[in-house]
Design a protein around this motif. Sequence first.
Motif, mmCIF file in Angstrom:
data_model
loop_
_atom_site.group_PDB
_atom_site.id
_atom_site.type_symbol
_atom_site.label_atom_id
_atom_site.label_comp_id
_atom_site.label_asym_id
_atom_site.label_seq_id
_atom_site.Cartn_x
_atom_site.Cartn_y
_atom_site.Cartn_z
ATOM 1 N N ILE A 33 0.880 -1.184 0.000
ATOM 2 C CA ILE A 33 0.000 0.000 0.000
ATOM 3 C C ILE A 33 0.908 1.222 0.000
ATOM 4 N N ASP A 34 0.699 2.077 -0.972
ATOM 5 C CA ASP A 34 1.576 3.218 -1.163
ATOM 6 C C ASP A 34 1.219 4.313 -0.160
ATOM 7 N N THR A 35 1.783 4.176 1.061
ATOM 8 C CA THR A 35 1.537 5.163 2.108
ATOM 9 C C THR A 35 2.709 5.180 3.060
ATOM 10 N N ASP A 36 2.957 6.351 3.626
ATOM 11 C CA ASP A 36 4.011 6.480 4.636
ATOM 12 C C ASP A 36 3.500 6.206 6.040
ATOM 13 N N ALA A 37 2.203 6.038 6.170
ATOM 14 C CA ALA A 37 1.614 5.787 7.486
ATOM 15 C C ALA A 37 1.766 4.312 7.848
ATOM 16 N N GLY A 38 1.457 4.004 9.102
ATOM 17 C CA GLY A 38 1.517 2.622 9.529
ATOM 18 C C GLY A 38 0.404 1.813 8.891
ATOM 19 N N GLU A 39 0.735 0.831 8.117
ATOM 20 C CA GLU A 39 -0.247 0.031 7.374
ATOM 21 C C GLU A 39 0.034 -1.444 7.622
ATOM 22 N N GLN A 40 -0.973 -2.139 8.117
ATOM 23 C CA GLN A 40 -0.790 -3.542 8.471
ATOM 24 C C GLN A 40 -0.527 -4.420 7.242
ATOM 25 N N LEU A 41 -1.122 -4.100 6.096
ATOM 26 C CA LEU A 41 -0.902 -4.892 4.883
ATOM 27 C C LEU A 41 0.541 -4.820 4.397
ATOM 28 N N ASN A 42 1.248 -3.774 4.797
ATOM 29 C CA ASN A 42 2.659 -3.676 4.412
ATOM 30 C C ASN A 42 3.565 -4.532 5.311
ATOM 31 N N ARG A 43 3.046 -4.866 6.506
ATOM 32 C CA ARG A 43 3.833 -5.705 7.424
ATOM 33 C C ARG A 43 3.501 -7.172 7.106
#
Length: 611
Positions: free
Chosen positions: A583-593
């Motif tokens: 997910i193209d975001t600088d915020a904390g994103e669970q899908l990126n972990r």
Amino acid sequence: MLKRTRFLATVALPIASLSFVWQPVEAAMMRPVLPHVAPARVLQVQAEEGQFGDDLLIPKRRNRDDQGSGEEGKERKRNREDNGGGASNREAKEQLDRQREERRERKREESRQKEERQDRKKEERQDRKKQRDVKQEEQRQQDGKQKAREERRERDADRDRQRAEENQQRDREERRKKQRDAEKDEQRQQDGKQKASEERRERQRDAERERKRPDETAGRPRRERDKERERIARDPSRTTGTIELPFIDGAAVLDSDKDWDNRRDRSREELRREREEKRRDVRVRVPESDRDAQVGWEGRERMRYEPGDRERGERRDRRPRYEDRDGWRVEREVDDRSVINFGDRIIVRSDDGRRLSRNARETYYEDLPNGRVREVIARPNGDRVVTIRNRYGEVIQRSRIDGDGREYVMFYAPEIDRDSRPTFVDPGERLPPMRLTIPVDEYIVDTSAEEGVDYRAFLERPPVEPVERVYSLAEVKYSARIRDKVRRIDLDTITFATGSAEISMNQAATLREVAEAMNEILDKDAGETFLIEGHTDAVGSDESNLLLSDERAEAVANILTDVYDIPPENLATQGYGERFLKIDTDAGEQLNRRVTIRRVTPLVKPVAMAE
């Protein structure tokens, strides 16, 4: 006159006749009968000393002379009478003396010769006796030596028999001991396997129970789908642009496209237009099999493989420290992980030897030519994991050799070792931008979104474009362009808390179907290799996220090994931090972990070796 005549007739004549008669008779009585010889002036008679005296021989000779024929005899007689016989007797005596002296001389000579012959015979007898004595002594010595040799051989034979019996006894005892130890080890292994199996079943039951409970992340909202992106995702071959995941804020599908989007020298739009122009000239052929994907291998003879334990190495007494490539700068080190900065990128590098050597009986290292190092991990069941690294610590060959000597190869890229350069060069930079021509759902599978997916069939599918050559594991890990050639499974059911690499049991249970598919593939080919990739969100520093993502990849690999019995040598791990966001975001994103799995076998070894 008358008187004279009467005297002659009566006295002288009888006396004369008597003398003539007496002399022959006397001679016959006094000497042996001699053969008749012709008259001679001197008669030589040989007689033994003392047989005939001179007083006897001289009258005999005179009588023979007087009895000679005619006037000659008479003349001799008268001359003898006139001379008185003295001179003849002396000559005869001298002659006899000479003869006697000659006879004595001859006798003495004969006696000397006889004595010499006797001396020679005696010396010969003594020489023969000495020779016999010498031969007897030599024979005795030879007999003694022969006897000594026989005795020595007997002693040696007795000693050898005794030693052989002792060795046999010792061997029997050692075999019995080994047999007992093996039985004990086998029993312990069986007990351990039984215990591990029970624990695994218990964990799986616990995980299944946990999975049936409401998930702590079940209530999280799903990403909204983007219809335009979905249309492109169904047939990416219709476009040459960058393909994005089919939901709002979805990042690029290909990691190599994400790499270009992350560049800061130009805007994202300019970079995407440049890649779109390059893709216009790309013609893609989707391979039908792994062998078909390896360009240049079709029609060749089977590649000759050199076993990992073929070369003789020199044992090291400690773990090696490898060289750094030119331009690499170590920013941080934590345990066996290093954060390295080179060029415009930053990577994490870890030594998977520690993960492979868990529960190992022994681990040792050997130096090989050209700066290479061989790592051997011996396990209690008799298996050995043999890994050969180049001078920079990069794996160029890995195989597992079981107790029966069968070898299963995971990595084999020896040409990389021969062409080893001090500076790492991304092989993907020499390739044009990748153009995906298959549907996105055939390229990426999300374990949270898909139901009834055949993970084995998905993982067994060949690369999506041809493979130019066999790459090293380091090239696959550090080149997004090379990794993009193979499909991937996003384990988005494995979610991590911020800054954590812990995996709960209910999340571990979600790996069951994927792990079973991997085991089925390994049953078909024990040399298959899977890459476990760890990712984080964009919260935190690059170095911390790299280390955390690498720990997450290793945590999943350990779950696959400990819970689902996948051999650790068939798994490779690598963390990428926040570099490849989903997910193209600088915020904390669970899908990126998240964690991703790829089957990279056709990239890291010749497929012909498995065939």
